[in-house]
Scaffold this motif. Sequence first.
Motif, PDB file in Angstrom:
ATOM      1  N   ASP A   4       3.761   1.758  -0.333  1.00  0.00           N
ATOM      2  CA  ASP A   4       2.841   0.816   0.040  1.00  0.00           C
ATOM      3  C   ASP A   4       3.314   0.126   1.398  1.00  0.00           C
ATOM      4  O   ASP A   4       2.512  -0.057   2.664  1.00  0.00           O
ATOM      5  CB  ASP A   4       2.515  -0.049  -0.863  1.00  0.00           C
ATOM      6  N   LEU A 428      -6.073   9.893   0.732  1.00  0.00           N
ATOM      7  CA  LEU A 428      -5.216   8.510   0.180  1.00  0.00           C
ATOM      8  C   LEU A 428      -5.964   8.525  -1.404  1.00  0.00           C
ATOM      9  O   LEU A 428      -5.154   8.089  -2.171  1.00  0.00           O
ATOM     10  CB  LEU A 428      -5.702   7.321   0.845  1.00  0.00           C
ATOM     11  N   THR A 429      -7.061   8.722  -1.551  1.00  0.00           N
ATOM     12  CA  THR A 429      -7.908   8.711  -2.811  1.00  0.00           C
ATOM     13  C   THR A 429      -7.080   9.689  -3.771  1.00  0.00           C
ATOM     14  O   THR A 429      -6.898   9.258  -4.808  1.00  0.00           O
ATOM     15  CB  THR A 429      -9.143   9.006  -2.652  1.00  0.00           C
ATOM     16  N   ARG A 432      -3.682   8.075  -4.981  1.00  0.00           N
ATOM     17  CA  ARG A 432      -3.639   7.192  -5.645  1.00  0.00           C
ATOM     18  C   ARG A 432      -4.088   7.710  -7.164  1.00  0.00           C
ATOM     19  O   ARG A 432      -3.575   7.068  -8.221  1.00  0.00           O
ATOM     20  CB  ARG A 432      -4.702   6.086  -5.261  1.00  0.00           C
ATOM     21  N   PRO A 435       0.059  10.698  -7.508  1.00  0.00           N
ATOM     22  CA  PRO A 435       0.861  10.678  -6.319  1.00  0.00           C
ATOM     23  C   PRO A 435       1.635  11.963  -5.974  1.00  0.00           C
ATOM     24  O   PRO A 435       2.200  12.376  -7.042  1.00  0.00           O
ATOM     25  CB  PRO A 435       1.713   9.528  -6.732  1.00  0.00           C
TER      26      PRO A 435
END
Length: 450
Positions: A4, A428-429, A432, A435
């Motif tokens: 993050d 990014l989806t 998430r 990973p």
Amino acid sequence: SAVDGLLVSGFSGEVWLRPGVTLADAQRKAGLGQLLPNESGGVGLVLGAGNITSIPVLDVLYELIAHNRVSILKINPTQDPLAPVFGRALAPLISLGLLRIVQGGGEVGAALTEHAGIDHVHITGAARTFETVVFGRTATGKRRARPRLSVPITAELGGVSPIIVVPGKWSDADLRFQAEHVATMRLHNSGHNCVAGQVVILSADWAQRERFLAEVEAAMSRAPQRPVWYPGAQARLAEVADEYPGARWSSGHTRAVIEVGTDADPTPMEATEYFVPALGVVTLPGNGQEFLDAAVEYANARLTGTLGANLLIDPDTEAALGDGFEHAVAELRYGTVAINTWTGVAFGIPTMPWGAYPGGTLEDVQSGIGVVHNALLLDDVERGVMRGPFRPFPRSTGALIGPGTFSALPRPPWFVTSPGAADGGRLLTRFRIRPRLTTLLGILESAFRS
């Protein structure tokens, strides 16, 4: 997490609690409904937003986790094509009897608000819709005098969000980057956002004011064309054209920059949440602290709503103002204050609260009542404060030896001028969900390509 910290490098968020709340108070109350997990919050009606598809899902989850409340989610008609998607995504809640999804127009929502089985209502929408739900309307369309809603209600509504630009000595790259920043605040989702930046506040004494305004107009014009799609948007653009004949238009007469001087009444722009790509510009006298204090007072007193405010300030000027700058931030009466970033970024951070500044009532709701998101489940929230870097990488490296905030990010992927935004969002989806290092590297490659 370290990941993050990399993906939002240079960005930080703070949750401010209401004055008088002690650390012991905050720790004792944190958890909200989870402090009493066996105490039911009843059945809630969630009247879903029509503009951002994540909002109905987030609101249902917050009702369940923060308030132990099961929900009936009434989808906004603009989202009807996504009803099967919502159903699949929320299938675990539906199968356990924690959620039902219904569709229909305003008459369905009205019937549900009056249903004896509903214990609470949450709405995301416009202040006028809130008034209709709470008070109802006469045959002539006027709000009734007494509330007809008999259960508690929370709401996240919109407003006219300021973009305060504190004068300083900016490079050509600074002017261009922050102009794209302003354009993003207005053009994201074609302006159909409750927290879209609507009024830019500039200093009349800033030597670079005209150059910055020219860069803003250029950024508004060159951003990729997107449909202005929300119901009623074309009529609202026509209103803007009628109210401000001197507005400068681009992109097929779908984007306007309105510089309000002595020859135009700023009231419509200050009082009306346009919800379309119309960006107002007002000018106040002064430099430094004098200008900043005047801009804060103007935003608090003149602009409708209390949802979000944006501040752009270069590191040297912020350092020179010192405590005066922090005092100005504290004086802004908004539920989210974004410094060198957009309030919409705070919307996407789960631990940040989202909602209006405290004080809204049934009679004067402003930008709403209560908060959502708030993954830390804090009580007595006053506001969220989000801070970002004034300069992207590699120009942010100057902060390693001077004032400012370092960031490893180039142009943020949420900028409307970012060519890698779509690819980065998809990656990014996927990251998430599952990973993987290769996906993370793809996200970074997309960011730097932008």
